[in-house]
Scaffold this active site. Structure first.
Site, PDB file in Angstrom:
ATOM      1  N   ASP A  67       8.670  61.676  84.438  1.00 42.41           N
ATOM      2  CA  ASP A  67       7.442  62.206  85.038  1.00 42.41           C
ATOM      3  C   ASP A  67       7.746  62.589  86.478  1.00 42.41           C
ATOM      4  O   ASP A  67       7.907  61.715  87.340  1.00 42.41           O
ATOM      5  CB  ASP A  67       6.341  61.148  84.979  1.00 42.41           C
ATOM      6  CG  ASP A  67       5.002  61.659  85.507  1.00 42.41           C
ATOM      7  OD1 ASP A  67       4.918  62.848  85.857  1.00 42.41           O
ATOM      8  OD2 ASP A  67       4.046  60.874  85.568  1.00 42.41           O
ATOM      9  N   TRP A 430       0.166  59.558  70.612  1.00 40.42           N
ATOM     10  CA  TRP A 430      -0.473  58.244  70.573  1.00 40.42           C
ATOM     11  C   TRP A 430      -1.419  58.115  69.391  1.00 40.42           C
ATOM     12  O   TRP A 430      -1.510  57.056  68.767  1.00 40.42           O
ATOM     13  CB  TRP A 430      -1.231  57.978  71.880  1.00 40.42           C
ATOM     14  CG  TRP A 430      -0.351  57.791  73.069  1.00 40.42           C
ATOM     15  CD1 TRP A 430      -0.075  58.718  74.044  1.00 40.42           C
ATOM     16  CD2 TRP A 430       0.393  56.619  73.427  1.00 40.42           C
ATOM     17  NE1 TRP A 430       0.783  58.193  74.981  1.00 40.42           N
ATOM     18  CE2 TRP A 430       1.086  56.899  74.638  1.00 40.42           C
ATOM     19  CE3 TRP A 430       0.538  55.359  72.858  1.00 40.42           C
ATOM     20  CZ2 TRP A 430       1.905  55.972  75.277  1.00 40.42           C
ATOM     21  CZ3 TRP A 430       1.359  54.420  73.491  1.00 40.42           C
ATOM     22  CH2 TRP A 430       2.030  54.728  74.681  1.00 40.42           C
TER      23      TRP A 430
END
Length: 463
Positions: A67, A430
């Site tokens: 990230d 997810w």
């Protein structure tokens, strides 16, 4: 706990400027997925800044990716405090082991902290809590939740040397009262109460409505204000107290309490490591921030919510921490991060005859957060191991490879192993998994953990 929770941790990396390419985070990511094969790397672009191959899901139910140059590790969805803390620690061990096995540990370090003293940059530890969609998020309840978050740093701050000034690399220094040591690493970087985005105008509560589950039934409370905790007791206390506050919120049983400027109060509390921690309520009444935390503790014990084993551990730990902060802070060494770091640094200052402005202390600040036990200031401090905290239900499982058995992380891991065994194509997220040609697994109920209860694979209908 009565709700799912999980942590996302961004790690700092210290490496020589001349180290060359590929960068260390890239080498470590590739080693974990391609050499160690601890998960399945993404085959698709997740976003403009997350191209294919940028990261992936792990067989333990968590996720690891890059990230903005940082390695970020996410725990799986967890239903117990012990699991949250144990899986968070997996991230620490995983990165350090990768450095050692890549023969980089002598030159490179991963740091579990939230600030770069040189550039004044910050990187986060984000908390995630599942909420019911119909939770009463009234102005009154949100104000109370903000007051809790602003004052909880006295319990869960990680401590830091100095304060955030204009980046010194540009030769700029702001005129302000110098703070040699403060309670929270993130307090100087939080700018508003509630806001949607995470990288600009950072807020106590991130308002983005992204439940990563059935949006008709669930919300995800995403918190940006927290520090990265090294001590298991402190990490569990952070998640446990916040989970109890959300239990009270869903029962519409929060006490009524509001600050005019909760962000300003949090920052001023952070700048007072020796107290007095006085705050002013919206009605102009002044009281101690510890009294406010006592009020929240009393609400949790009022009988308006049922306390499970995690809840009972939390209220006892909460009660003990507040009492010791008032009467014997040194009893919290090895329990609360900011107290422990302050003690270690003050001992060093006294032994070396230096003061808080010595640059040596910023270096030692980083060493507190070292993942390498050979360099960490915490290594060898007694009573700090996870198994010594008395957390209920601490499992004996391989947290590196086995997911929590009671959340959808178990189902995701099972599907991933099937994908690997049968060499199928995939897209994993997810809350949804696509497998091969036309098969999908919906994970929109995060409490469903057994593939047999999902009607197996659902075939995608042609449009």
């Amino acid at each position: 706990m009565k709700r799912l929770a999980g942590l996302e941790t961004e790690y700092g990396c210290l490496a020589p400027e001349s180290f060359g390419l590929p960068a260390v985070p890239t080498r470590v990511r590739d080693y974990i997925f391609k050499k160690k094969k601890l998960g399945l790397i993404d085959l698709h672009d997740r976003d403009y800044d997350e191209p294919a191959g940028n990261g992936g899901f792990l067989f333990n139910g968590g996720r690891l990716y890059l990230d903005m140059g940082h390695v970020e590790y996410c725990t799986p969805e967890c239903l117990s405090l012990a699991d949250v803390v144990a899986y968070d620690q997996v991230g620490e061990v995983l990165l350090q082991q990768a450095l050692q096995e890549l023969h980089l540990a002598s030159e490179v370090s991963f740091i579990k902290n939230n600030i770069d003293h040189y550039t004044s940059a910050t990187f986060g530890c984000h908390e995630n809590y599942l909420l019911h969609r119909d939770a009463p998020l009234t102005r009154r309840n949100v104000d109370t939740l903000l007051a809790f978050l602003a004052t909880r740093i006295l319990l869960v701050g990680a401590g830091r040397v100095g304060m955030t000034l204009a980046p010194r690399r540009y030769g700029k220094v702001e005129n302000s009262d110098y703070v040699p040591y403060q309670i929270s690493q993130r307090a100087d970087f939080i700018q508003t109460d509630i806001y949607e985005w995470v990288q600009f105008n950072r807020a106590l509560i991130n308002a983005r409505d992204e439940p990563l589950a059935d949006y008709r039934r669930f919300r995800r409370l995403h918190l940006l204000l927290g520090d990265s905790n090294l001590l298991p007791f402190c990490n569990a206390l952070k998640v446990g107290t916040t989970a109890l506050m959300l239990d009270l919120l869903e029962a519409d049983a929060l006490p009524e309490l509001a600050f005019e400027l909760p962000v300003d109060i949090m920052r001023r509390l952070s700048h007072q490591p020796h107290g007095p921690w006085k705050v002013q309520l919206k009605d102009k009444h002044e009281c101690s921030a510890l009294d406010i935390q006592e009020m929240f503790l009393e609400a949790a014990c009022s009988g308006k919510i049922e306390l499970d084993a995690d809840g009972k551990w939390t209220v006892e730990a909460w009660k003990m921490a507040l009492d010791k902060l008032r009467h014997d802070p040194q009893a919290l060494i090895g329990k609360l991060d900011w107290v422990t770091k302050q003690y270690l640094l003050e001992s060093f200052i006294e032994a070396e005859g230096i003061n808080w402005r010595d640059g040596w202390l910023e270096s030692l600040d980083l060493e507190y957060h070292q993942l390498n036990p050979a360099k960490s200031l915490l290594a060898g401090l007694p009573g700090t191991a996870l198994v010594e905290q008395g957390l209920p239900g601490l499992a004996k499982r391989d947290f590196f490879l086995k997911p929590p058995p009671n959340t959808r992380a178990n189902l995701r891991s099972e599907a991933m192993r099937t994908i690997l065994h049968k060499k199928l194509s995939y897209v994993i997220d997810w809350d949804l998994i696509y497998i091969g040609e036309g098969k999908q697994i919906h994970l929109d109920d995060p409490f469903v953990h057994d593939l047999r209860t999902l009607n197996s694979f659902r075939t995608m209908e042609p449009r």
